[in-house]
Design an enzyme around this catalytic site. Structure first.
Site, PDB file in Angstrom:
ATOM      1  N   ASP A 216       0.820  -1.203   0.000  1.00 57.79           N
ATOM      2  CA  ASP A 216       0.000   0.000   0.000  1.00 57.79           C
ATOM      3  C   ASP A 216       0.864   1.268   0.000  1.00 57.79           C
ATOM      4  O   ASP A 216       1.793   1.391   0.806  1.00 57.79           O
ATOM      5  CB  ASP A 216      -0.866  -0.028   1.267  1.00 57.79           C
ATOM      6  CG  ASP A 216      -1.977   0.990   1.250  1.00 57.79           C
ATOM      7  OD1 ASP A 216      -2.834   0.913   0.359  1.00 57.79           O
ATOM      8  OD2 ASP A 216      -1.998   1.870   2.135  1.00 57.79           O
ATOM      9  N   GLU A 270       1.971  -0.277  -4.819  1.00 58.37           N
ATOM     10  CA  GLU A 270       1.007   0.703  -5.304  1.00 58.37           C
ATOM     11  C   GLU A 270       1.783   1.992  -5.556  1.00 58.37           C
ATOM     12  O   GLU A 270       2.261   2.627  -4.618  1.00 58.37           O
ATOM     13  CB  GLU A 270      -0.085   0.925  -4.253  1.00 58.37           C
ATOM     14  CG  GLU A 270      -1.223   1.763  -4.787  1.00 58.37           C
ATOM     15  CD  GLU A 270      -2.124   2.303  -3.683  1.00 58.37           C
ATOM     16  OE1 GLU A 270      -3.280   2.600  -3.990  1.00 58.37           O
ATOM     17  OE2 GLU A 270      -1.673   2.454  -2.534  1.00 58.37           O
TER      18      GLU A 270
HETATM   19  O1  TEU Z   1      -4.773   3.972  -1.656  1.00 57.38           O
HETATM   20  C1  TEU Z   1      -4.085   5.158  -1.826  1.00 57.38           C
HETATM   21  C2  TEU Z   1      -4.472   5.804  -3.081  1.00 57.38           C
HETATM   22  O2  TEU Z   1      -3.742   5.755  -3.980  1.00 57.38           O
HETATM   23  C3  TEU Z   1      -5.767   6.441  -3.312  1.00 57.38           C
HETATM   24  O3  TEU Z   1      -6.587   5.605  -4.068  1.00 57.38           O
HETATM   25  C4  TEU Z   1      -6.491   6.965  -2.140  1.00 57.38           C
HETATM   26  O4  TEU Z   1      -7.498   6.086  -1.804  1.00 57.38           O
HETATM   27  C5  TEU Z   1      -7.129   8.270  -2.444  1.00 57.38           C
HETATM   28  O5  TEU Z   1      -8.037   8.096  -3.470  1.00 57.38           O
HETATM   29  C6  TEU Z   1      -6.137   9.344  -2.753  1.00 57.38           C
HETATM   30  O6  TEU Z   1      -6.754  10.404  -3.343  1.00 57.38           O
HETATM   31  C7  TEU Z   1      -4.383   3.058  -0.696  1.00 57.38           C
HETATM   32  C8  TEU Z   1      -5.479   2.035  -0.517  1.00 57.38           C
HETATM   33  O7  TEU Z   1      -5.640   1.312  -1.705  1.00 57.38           O
HETATM   34  C9  TEU Z   1      -6.713   2.729  -0.089  1.00 57.38           C
HETATM   35  O8  TEU Z   1      -7.829   1.889  -0.023  1.00 57.38           O
HETATM   36  C10 TEU Z   1      -6.419   3.329   1.267  1.00 57.38           C
HETATM   37  O9  TEU Z   1      -7.514   4.095   1.681  1.00 57.38           O
HETATM   38  C11 TEU Z   1      -5.177   4.208   1.252  1.00 57.38           C
HETATM   39  O10 TEU Z   1      -4.085   3.644   0.548  1.00 57.38           O
HETATM   40  C12 TEU Z   1      -4.680   4.410   2.660  1.00 57.38           C
HETATM   41  O11 TEU Z   1      -4.186   3.211   3.152  1.00 57.38           O
END
Ligand code: TEU
Length: 563
Positions: A216, A270
């Site tokens: 993440d 990610e």
């Molecule tokens: O996501 C981080 C991210 O890239 C974004 O999609 C975020 O949700 C937001 O839209 C930024 O504008 C990751 C996870 O996939 C997400 O579900 C979590 O909420 C986030 O990190 C925090 O852990």
């Protein structure tokens, strides 16, 4: 953007690791299948559907967080990294699920959420007790700005879920940093003890038999030295600054040396905040950092903060070429069009009108499964599940929708904000899986935590499993075809018509041409001179000489020969 040289196919450094040929399926456990009637999906629900996944052709499951959590952000706020979330079941349920996967020749990767923990994690509970607590340094604490400078938070960082990225702690008189919600304090990776803790918890799960991690927001773990203020331009998209800390590569290499190299794993980071050219280093196999990254350029091509903008097919195609070229001979891409943070692919890039939803979902799944890279299907995408018809802001559960609304409500109308949340809100992809046409789509016997999309009556797995020509049948057949096709798995990629506004046409390997019609109108598509069609390799299309007739939202893979 046209590039006449197909990308090289072999990775001379490593040969061909298993994850390059795998089809990955993402499970958001909260919304997959509830077996105990509490309205929340659970691990026994996953175990119950392993034959469904096997029949689909899934090789690897990526499981979104299954750890103990107070669920401020549905498990992306972890309270105990070694415990299973009680709503999802027990460690015995986890072990049974993993054993069921292994028995079917499937692998499991889990979510590693270590940019931040929950504020209820024991480390943070200790850390906030006092400035001299041994865990103080596990997180990022700073004094507020000097009173002579107006006081307030240490710098002007903003949090993705609204408000500043700093929260003041009364009892110790300092602020702590959180890029996401206040309940998600960022860990301090500068502290070697934090890194050792992370390595330990990785070993804990690897020793159980998981095959790797989806990491993440991994580019955020290295913070900017001195945490200077963002410039006004940077404030519009702070992720590009948060992702550019100087120690990221060191931390990842250390993780590889200390942990990953001792197991047979796949890692996918990610890459939020990284442009393809910046992500290239992370996936360069010679550097021994990550194997894959999830790149946001395509799924966020029409998103500006909370606002939905628009996209065009030529721009989409340009991004595919750019990503393919950025990966280069030593990198490998992921291919996906949706996940738990993005709208449903068929509503975003296809046509979710009931008359077109099946056809366009098949086109999009064909795109994911025929690009160069490892495909990631998100649960429900194999059925063409759509966005949810949200009526009011109160229908949303996601803290992101609410946090951003607090930020903008003084200057944006509720109607405008709602229209954007309906299109882009994360809850669209989080509504429960549609298994049957029965009550709650067969997801739960209780009250689902998010409502089931009313179109479960027509879009559901039970119906599609029995119906040739369904999105499920198409996706399953295509995965099987891909498995047998070295051109699709290993071949180079070349867009043969980057400017066409309705047809996406690309070569894969020596012999295949993929044609996708991104619109309702039938297209008579003229192939370039020098290309001969030998027949359809997958699907069907009418071919007369150099002209292929593609019905609205149709796709076909042709066997071709250069003459
Ligand atoms: O996501 C981080 C991210 O890239 C974004 O999609 C975020 O949700 C937001 O839209 C930024 O504008 C990751 C996870 O996939 C997400 O579900 C979590 O909420 C986030 O990190 C925090 O852990």
């Amino acid at each position: 953007m046209r590039d006449d040289q197909p990308t090289p196919t072999a990775d001379p450094a490593l040969g061909r690791p298993w994850w390059k040929d795998a089809v990955v399926y993402q499970i958001y456990p909260r919304s997959f299948l509830d077996t105990d009637g509490d309205g929340v999906g659970d691990l026994p629900g996953i175990t119950a559907k392993l034959d469904y996944l096997k029949a689909l052709g899934v090789d690897v499951v990526w499981l979104s967080p299954h750890f103990d959590s107070p669920n401020a952000d549905n498990g992306y706020d972890i309270r105990d990294y070694r415990k299973v979330m009680a709503q999802f079941g027990t460690m015995a349920d986890f072990d049974a699920m993993l054993a069921g996967m292994s028995a079917r020749g499937m692998r499991l990767i889990i979510d590693l959420v270590v940019n931040h923990s929950s504020d209820e994690h024991a480390w943070f509970v200790e850390s906030r007790k006092g400035r001299d607590n041994p865990y103080r340094d596990y997180y990022i604490w700073r004094d507020g700005r000097d009173a002579s400078l107006g006081g307030g938070p240490p710098n002007n960082y903003s949090a993705f879920f609204g408000g500043p990225a700093w929260t003041f702690d009364q009892s110790t008189g300092q602020y702590y940093l959180h890029y996401f919600a206040a309940k998600q304090p960022d860990l301090n990776w500068e502290n070697p003890k934090v890194r050792e803790e992370v390595h330990d918890l990785m070993r804990f799960w690897l020793d159980k038999g998981v095959s790797g991690f989806r990491m993440d927001v991994i580019p955020f773990i290295s913070k900017q030295p001195g945490l200077p203020d963002l410039t006004p331009a940077e404030r519009r998209a702070p992720q590009f600054v948060y992702a550019a800390g100087p120690k990221l590569h060191d931390y990842l290499r250390e993780m590889r040396r200390e942990v990953l190299d001792r197991y047979d794993t796949m890692t996918v980071g990610e890459a939020f905040g990284l442009r393809p050219e910046d992500a290239r280093d992370l996936i360069d196999s010679r550097r021994r950092e990550l194997d894959l990254v999830i790149n946001f350029d395509i799924v966020r091509m029409d998103i500006d903060g909370w606002r939905k903008t628009s996209w065009t097919l030529p721009r989409l195609k340009a991004l595919y070429t750019e990503l393919d070229q950025a990966a280069g001979p030593f990198g490998w891409n992921t291919q996906f069009l949706s996940n738990h943070d993005n709208p449903r692919s068929v509503s975003h890039f296809g046509d979710d009108d009931p008359a077109w939803v099946e056809r366009s979902a098949k086109v999009l799944n064909t795109l994911i499964l025929t690009q160069r890279g490892t495909p990631f299907l998100y649960q429900g995408e194999e059925l063409g599940m759509t966005n949810y018809p949200f009526q009011t802001l109160d229908d949303f559960d996601d803290l992101e929708v609410w946090g951003r609304w607090r930020d903008v409500k003084h200057r944006v109308s509720e109607a405008e904000y709602l229209a954007n949340a309906r299109a882009m809100g994360r809850d669209n992809s989080r509504t429960p899986m549609q298994w049957t046409s029965g009550p709650n789509g067969g997801f739960t016997s209780g009250k689902p935590w998010l409502p089931v999309n009313p179109n479960a009556s027509t879009i559901n797995a039970e119906d599609q499993a029995a119906r040739p020509g369904s999105v499920l049948a198409h996706t399953r057949a295509l995965i099987a075809f891909r498995r047998g096709s070295a051109d699709l798995r290993e071949g180079g990629y070349r867009d043969i018509d980057p400017d066409h506004e309705q047809v996406f046409a690309y070569r894969r390997g020596e012999r295949l041409l993929v044609l996708l019609n991104f619109g309702r109108e039938t297209v008579r598509y003229a192939l370039p001179d020098g290309l001969t069609v030998e027949g359809a390799a997958f699907g069907a299309a009418e071919v007369e000489g150099q002209v292929v007739t593609l019905a609205g939202w149709a796709s076909v893979i042709l066997a071709v020969r250069d003459v």
